[in-house]
Design a protein around this motif. Sequence first.
Motif, PDB file in Angstrom:
ATOM      1  N   GLY A   1     -35.621   6.600  40.947  1.00 32.91           N
ATOM      2  CA  GLY A   1     -34.668   6.800  42.021  1.00 32.91           C
ATOM      3  C   GLY A   1     -35.167   6.206  43.318  1.00 32.91           C
ATOM      4  N   PRO A   2     -34.384   6.327  44.410  1.00 33.68           N
ATOM      5  CA  PRO A   2     -34.761   5.768  45.696  1.00 33.68           C
ATOM      6  C   PRO A   2     -35.996   6.445  46.258  1.00 33.68           C
ATOM      7  CG  PRO A   2     -32.845   7.206  45.909  1.00 33.68           C
ATOM      8  CD  PRO A   2     -33.081   7.034  44.464  1.00 33.68           C
ATOM      9  N   GLU A   3     -36.657   5.745  47.188  1.00 32.77           N
ATOM     10  CA  GLU A   3     -37.875   6.280  47.797  1.00 32.77           C
ATOM     11  C   GLU A   3     -37.594   7.642  48.425  1.00 32.77           C
ATOM     12  OE1 GLU A   3     -41.924   6.155  48.604  1.00 32.77           O
ATOM     13  OE2 GLU A   3     -40.666   4.759  47.463  1.00 32.77           O
ATOM     14  N   GLY A   4     -38.439   8.615  48.101  1.00 29.08           N
ATOM     15  CA  GLY A   4     -38.255   9.958  48.627  1.00 29.08           C
ATOM     16  C   GLY A   4     -37.309  10.799  47.807  1.00 29.08           C
ATOM     17  N   SER A   5     -36.828  10.302  46.677  1.00 21.98           N
ATOM     18  CA  SER A   5     -35.890  11.058  45.839  1.00 21.98           C
ATOM     19  C   SER A   5     -36.537  12.340  45.340  1.00 21.98           C
ATOM     20  CB  SER A   5     -35.451  10.203  44.647  1.00 21.98           C
ATOM     21  OG  SER A   5     -34.804  11.010  43.692  1.00 21.98           O
ATOM     22  N   TRP A   6     -35.772  13.419  45.357  1.00 23.38           N
ATOM     23  CA  TRP A   6     -36.278  14.695  44.860  1.00 23.38           C
ATOM     24  C   TRP A   6     -36.579  14.647  43.371  1.00 23.38           C
ATOM     25  CZ3 TRP A   6     -33.496  16.671  40.928  1.00 23.38           C
ATOM     26  CH2 TRP A   6     -32.183  16.198  40.782  1.00 23.38           C
ATOM     27  N   LEU A   7     -35.919  13.712  42.623  1.00 22.60           N
ATOM     28  CA  LEU A   7     -36.118  13.652  41.175  1.00 22.60           C
ATOM     29  C   LEU A   7     -37.588  13.385  40.824  1.00 22.60           C
ATOM     30  CD1 LEU A   7     -34.743  13.709  38.420  1.00 22.60           C
ATOM     31  CD2 LEU A   7     -34.286  11.272  38.653  1.00 22.60           C
ATOM     32  N   GLY A   8     -38.258  12.640  41.700  1.00 24.67           N
ATOM     33  CA  GLY A   8     -39.660  12.344  41.436  1.00 24.67           C
ATOM     34  C   GLY A   8     -40.555  13.547  41.547  1.00 24.67           C
ATOM     35  N   ARG A   9     -40.063  14.645  42.109  1.00 26.38           N
ATOM     36  CA  ARG A   9     -40.894  15.840  42.294  1.00 26.38           C
ATOM     37  C   ARG A   9     -40.850  16.777  41.088  1.00 26.38           C
ATOM     38  NH1 ARG A   9     -38.966  17.587  48.354  1.00 26.38           N
ATOM     39  NH2 ARG A   9     -38.982  15.499  49.299  1.00 26.38           N
ATOM     40  N   LEU A  10     -39.916  16.539  40.140  1.00 22.73           N
ATOM     41  CA  LEU A  10     -39.842  17.394  38.956  1.00 22.73           C
ATOM     42  C   LEU A  10     -41.099  17.213  38.116  1.00 22.73           C
ATOM     43  CD1 LEU A  10     -36.148  16.895  37.755  1.00 22.73           C
ATOM     44  CD2 LEU A  10     -37.137  18.970  38.734  1.00 22.73           C
ATOM     45  N   ARG A  11     -41.807  18.303  37.896  1.00 23.71           N
ATOM     46  CA  ARG A  11     -43.028  18.257  37.094  1.00 23.71           C
ATOM     47  C   ARG A  11     -43.051  19.440  36.137  1.00 23.71           C
ATOM     48  NH1 ARG A  11     -47.321  15.196  38.692  1.00 23.71           N
ATOM     49  NH2 ARG A  11     -47.116  14.056  40.662  1.00 23.71           N
ATOM     50  N   PRO A  12     -43.509  19.234  34.912  1.00 26.11           N
ATOM     51  CA  PRO A  12     -43.646  20.363  33.987  1.00 26.11           C
ATOM     52  C   PRO A  12     -44.873  21.191  34.323  1.00 26.11           C
ATOM     53  CG  PRO A  12     -44.497  18.378  32.954  1.00 26.11           C
ATOM     54  CD  PRO A  12     -43.929  17.959  34.300  1.00 26.11           C
ATOM     55  N   GLU A  13     -44.867  22.434  33.871  1.00 29.27           N
ATOM     56  CA  GLU A  13     -46.057  23.260  34.043  1.00 29.27           C
ATOM     57  C   GLU A  13     -47.200  22.707  33.206  1.00 29.27           C
ATOM     58  OE1 GLU A  13     -45.067  27.235  33.063  1.00 29.27           O
ATOM     59  OE2 GLU A  13     -43.782  27.552  34.801  1.00 29.27           O
ATOM     60  N   ASP A  14     -46.859  22.198  32.028  1.00 27.67           N
ATOM     61  CA  ASP A  14     -47.857  21.636  31.119  1.00 27.67           C
ATOM     62  C   ASP A  14     -47.697  20.120  31.117  1.00 27.67           C
ATOM     63  OD1 ASP A  14     -49.517  20.842  29.109  1.00 27.67           O
ATOM     64  OD2 ASP A  14     -48.582  22.049  27.521  1.00 27.67           O
ATOM     65  N   GLU A  15     -48.652  19.406  31.677  1.00 26.48           N
ATOM     66  CA  GLU A  15     -48.556  17.956  31.816  1.00 26.48           C
ATOM     67  C   GLU A  15     -48.553  17.239  30.465  1.00 26.48           C
ATOM     68  OE1 GLU A  15     -47.942  16.362  34.473  1.00 26.48           O
ATOM     69  OE2 GLU A  15     -48.275  17.897  36.008  1.00 26.48           O
ATOM     70  N   THR A  16     -48.978  17.953  29.393  1.00 24.76           N
ATOM     71  CA  THR A  16     -49.040  17.314  28.072  1.00 24.76           C
ATOM     72  C   THR A  16     -47.795  17.590  27.229  1.00 24.76           C
ATOM     73  OG1 THR A  16     -50.134  19.199  26.998  1.00 24.76           O
ATOM     74  CG2 THR A  16     -51.548  17.576  28.119  1.00 24.76           C
ATOM     75  N   VAL A  17     -46.821  18.286  27.815  1.00 23.87           N
ATOM     76  CA  VAL A  17     -45.667  18.723  27.022  1.00 23.87           C
ATOM     77  C   VAL A  17     -44.881  17.552  26.453  1.00 23.87           C
ATOM     78  CG1 VAL A  17     -44.058  18.813  28.972  1.00 23.87           C
ATOM     79  CG2 VAL A  17     -43.710  20.319  27.009  1.00 23.87           C
ATOM     80  N   ILE A  18     -44.871  16.430  27.158  1.00 25.39           N
ATOM     81  CA  ILE A  18     -44.095  15.286  26.687  1.00 25.39           C
ATOM     82  C   ILE A  18     -44.589  14.807  25.322  1.00 25.39           C
ATOM     83  CG2 ILE A  18     -45.504  13.465  27.721  1.00 25.39           C
ATOM     84  CD1 ILE A  18     -41.671  13.593  27.763  1.00 25.39           C
ATOM     85  N   GLY A  19     -45.876  15.014  25.055  1.00 29.66           N
ATOM     86  CA  GLY A  19     -46.436  14.584  23.778  1.00 29.66           C
ATOM     87  C   GLY A  19     -46.033  15.463  22.619  1.00 29.66           C
ATOM     88  N   SER A  20     -45.502  16.659  22.904  1.00 32.29           N
ATOM     89  CA  SER A  20     -45.098  17.574  21.827  1.00 32.29           C
ATOM     90  C   SER A  20     -43.583  17.611  21.633  1.00 32.29           C
ATOM     91  CB  SER A  20     -45.610  18.989  22.131  1.00 32.29           C
ATOM     92  OG  SER A  20     -45.033  19.471  23.349  1.00 32.29           O
ATOM     93  N   ALA A  21     -42.884  16.649  22.223  1.00 30.74           N
ATOM     94  CA  ALA A  21     -41.426  16.607  22.087  1.00 30.74           C
ATOM     95  C   ALA A  21     -41.025  16.453  20.620  1.00 30.74           C
ATOM     96  CB  ALA A  21     -40.860  15.453  22.909  1.00 30.74           C
ATOM     97  N   VAL A  22     -39.925  17.096  20.234  1.00 28.69           N
ATOM     98  CA  VAL A  22     -39.474  17.047  18.837  1.00 28.69           C
ATOM     99  C   VAL A  22     -38.257  16.129  18.665  1.00 28.69           C
ATOM    100  CG1 VAL A  22     -40.355  19.343  18.315  1.00 28.69           C
ATOM    101  CG2 VAL A  22     -38.009  19.095  19.170  1.00 28.69           C
ATOM    102  N   SER A  23     -37.766  15.576  19.754  1.00 28.19           N
ATOM    103  CA  SER A  23     -36.616  14.680  19.671  1.00 28.19           C
ATOM    104  C   SER A  23     -37.033  13.323  19.125  1.00 28.19           C
ATOM    105  CB  SER A  23     -35.981  14.495  21.057  1.00 28.19           C
ATOM    106  OG  SER A  23     -35.496  15.721  21.549  1.00 28.19           O
ATOM    107  N   ASP A  24     -36.032  12.481  18.886  1.00 28.49           N
ATOM    108  CA  ASP A  24     -36.265  11.106  18.459  1.00 28.49           C
ATOM    109  C   ASP A  24     -37.194  10.433  19.472  1.00 28.49           C
ATOM    110  OD1 ASP A  24     -36.172   8.430  17.812  1.00 28.49           O
ATOM    111  OD2 ASP A  24     -33.987   8.290  17.756  1.00 28.49           O
TER     112      ASP A  24
END
Length: 460
Positions: free
Chosen positions: A16-39
């Motif tokens: 998103g654009p510079e300063g976008s709030w979307l960039g601030r979304l963070r998971p509690e567990d930084e490794t959670v993306i590696g355990s995704a069950v989706s395609d």
Amino acid sequence: MSTAGSTAGSPTGSPGPEGSWLGRLRPEDETVIGSAVSDPMLVAEAVARVGRAAAGWAVEAGRAMTARRNNDGLSDVRYIHFRPQRFYEALALSAVVSLTGDHTLPAALRGEISVLVKEAVPRGVSVDAGLQGVQLFHADFLGRLFDWCRAELPAESQAEGMRQMSADLFEGMAALSALMAQEFTVVRDRWLAGAAAARQEMVRDILAGRDVGRDRAMSRLSYDLTVHHLALIAWSDADSTDDANPADGANPADGADDLADAATRLLKSAGCSSILLVPTGTAKLWAWGGRVGGLPEPGSDRDSSSRNWRLPPHLRVALGRPGSALAGFRRSHEQALAAERAGRVGQFPGPVYDYERLELPILLNARPDAVGAFVTRVLGPLAADDPAMAELRTTLRVYLDEDRAVSAVAERLHIAKNTVLYRVKKAEQLRGRSVKEDRLAVHAALTFVEVFGPPAQRPD
């Protein structure tokens, strides 16, 4: 939602654009993306479009919504319940992508939704249940975003942030709902076509007397073949459809549904607890109804109830007699076929053609080379194709139906008793003898003409 490890600084990989709030979304567990069950392709596309942190936040949100569903025991009617974590995770990844303002769904999402729908359709999950699941997800996911806004955005930015989130998420969920509805339609049509073809093939094998294996057949048909059966054939009469009033329920475009609804209703009214429907085209349906305790023997009660059945004006129904087990399944259908033919080629007023009621004329019609001579010999001038003779035949037939009870005939035909007596006497004069002399033959000949018409006008 806790956002430990997040900062109020600049975006962290968000497209998103510079300063976008979307960039601030963070998971509690930084490794959670590696355990995704989706395609994995869906996960990779989400990461490419919103960044690893925001995609991880979505995976974590999907996991939390799955846990909430399991803990709260939410109704399966309200949620698609096959592999729910994969379902919610896929929706969450799609939702977070929509927050970029680009409402183009991830390309890999279609495959993921297709997999879920293919699991749902054979288990009876409807498109309405699927869309309801999306709606409930939408509300839950938006609530989580609002919680994040209140915790992470400055007070002066929260209202605008929530407004933008709502607008973007609404657009994304609308696109997702359209995709899901489309997939349900495609998968359901394919599944029904395959299932219907398999059922029809199995039924034709049974009717042909082939050894199909009873247990295998019952599994394929989802119908108990060991019980008592009543066969029914329903079809749409094109001539009646042309004249039908749409207000009466006649709609040729809905022919298949009309047939199924009518067959189901009639078989249930006959006491059947299990029903097998086998479409043989858009305008015809074979059906069977089963009951463990046996079906009532045909007789006056059934004849009366069948006359009271209310069908759309363009539909016709033929019934066999009740029969038991596989032999009865076949025999009842054969009788329904014979009743259908009588209804199609004869003159008997529909819409219900009951083999029990038509059995005698159907059996007589099996010898077309002899039946014409029989009718002419027995009825004499009464067999003529003439309105006056038709009136006399009807009165005489009902007179014999009612065991020569004049009052009952008068009530049934809505005429005076003297008129009944006059017509019976006139019919006897034309024949040259009393009906008492050969009552059985006269009754048979009159019933035959009622169903198939006078010999001179019968179809070949």
